[in-house]
Structure formats: structure tokens, C-alpha cells
Scaffold this motif. Structure first.
Motif, short mmCIF file in Angstrom:
data_model
loop_
_atom_site.label_atom_id
_atom_site.label_comp_id
_atom_site.label_asym_id
_atom_site.label_seq_id
_atom_site.Cartn_x
_atom_site.Cartn_y
_atom_site.Cartn_z
N SER A 23 -16.07 -29.16 -19.68
CA SER A 23 -17.16 -29.03 -20.62
C SER A 23 -18.09 -27.92 -20.12
O SER A 23 -17.97 -26.78 -20.55
N CYS A 24 -18.95 -28.21 -19.17
CA CYS A 24 -19.98 -27.24 -18.74
C CYS A 24 -19.41 -25.97 -18.13
O CYS A 24 -20.09 -24.94 -18.11
N GLY A 26 -16.57 -24.48 -19.23
CA GLY A 26 -15.95 -23.70 -20.29
C GLY A 26 -14.65 -23.00 -19.94
O GLY A 26 -14.35 -21.94 -20.46
N TYR A 50 -16.00 -28.56 -24.95
CA TYR A 50 -17.42 -28.30 -24.79
C TYR A 50 -18.27 -29.23 -25.65
O TYR A 50 -19.28 -29.76 -25.19
#
Length: 156
Positions: A23-24, A26, A50
Motif C-alpha cells: 500500500s504505502c 506503491g 493502494y
């Protein structure tokens, strides 16, 4: 040798492929692994999840778990890692979800990142508070920590 290269060697030694759910970051973790020539024999795939919808749709994270605990939680990291393992041919998966910044809140401060490692026999999670060190630094520290978690898990 780089940490990413060490992870690839450890995966080869164990005879497993790696998948990621990010997620963070990417895609920076899978990017670090696939930067190494020959990584295709140790890397299966990466899921860039994300948004919350991507987490639910791509890797089966429970929308209820996201609503209850928030996207930045060990519960979500565990489901992300499990989903990446189930949705791939990998024998180990790492997941990260966090607040790279700027911003955050009292309950979810900037620099908090939750990690998950899934293998067929179980999932482990942890939370690291990198602090308000800046978006790029949080993301870089997250990649480094995720690679170290993979290496440690592969060497057990």
C-alpha cells in the motif's frame, strides 16, 4: 551484496517464490527485488493495493476488518499478506500498509507502518513507528524493513 539480493538467494535456497502486497510503498518492495538481474526465479508477483477497494477486490481483505481496525492496522496487514500468498504461486508473502505522510492523526501518526509476513503455516505481523521523517524516508525505511523481515523469515 544488497539486502534484496540476499532475500532472493534465501528464497532460492528454500525453493519458494515471493509475492508482495503493498500500500504505502506503491510497489517499491517488488521493485527492489526485481531490480536484481535473474530475480524471475524467486519472485512471483506484486499486488499494489493502494486503495481500500483494491485491498478488498485484489487480495480479499475484509471490508469489515478495514472499517473496524482501519487500513493501517496489523489486522489488515495480516489479511493482505495472506491474500497475496493465496492469490499467487508464492511460498512467502510480505505486506505493508502505513502512513508515509505528510499528515496522520493522533491515533494513526505519520510514519506508522504495519507489516505482515505470510507463509503456508501462518502469518506474523508487527508495527513500526518510523516517525515523521518525511514521505520518502518512511517509504525507503519500509522497503528496507520489509526486505529484512522476508530475509529473517526465509532463514528460519
Amino acid at each position: 551484496m544488497s539486502l534484496a539480493a540476499d532475500v532472493l538467494d534465501a528464497a532460492r535456497a528454500r525453493g519458494v517464490l515471493i509475492s508482495t502486497a503493498e500500500s504505502c510503498t506503491g510497489g517499491l518492495i517488488i521493485g527492489a527485488l526485481t531490480e536484481i538481474p535473474g530475480s524471475s526465479d524467486a519472485v512471483d508477483r506484486g499486488f499494489i493495493t493502494y486503495s481500500n477497494n483494491a485491498k478488498v477486490q485484489m487480495i480479499g481483505v475484509s471490508a469489515e476488518i478495514i472499517k473496524t481496525f482501519g487500513a493501517v492496522s496489523e489486522e489488515v496487514a495480516a489479511q493482505m499478506a495472506s491474500g497475496a500468498l493465496k492469490g499467487s504461486d508464492a511460498g512467502i508473502a510480505v505486506a505493508v500498509t502505513g502512513i508515509a505522510g505528510p499528515g496522520g492523526s493522533e491515533h494513526k501518526p505519520e510514519g506508522r507502518v504495519c507489516f505482515g509476513i505470510a507463509q503456508p503455516f501462518g502469518v506474523t505481523t508487527e508495527t513500526i513507528e518510523f516517525g515523521a521523517i518525511g514521505r520518502g524516508n518512511v517509504r525507503a525505511a519500509t522497503v528496507e524493513h520489509a526486505l529484512q523481515l522476508l530475509l529473517d523469515a526465509l532463514q528460519k
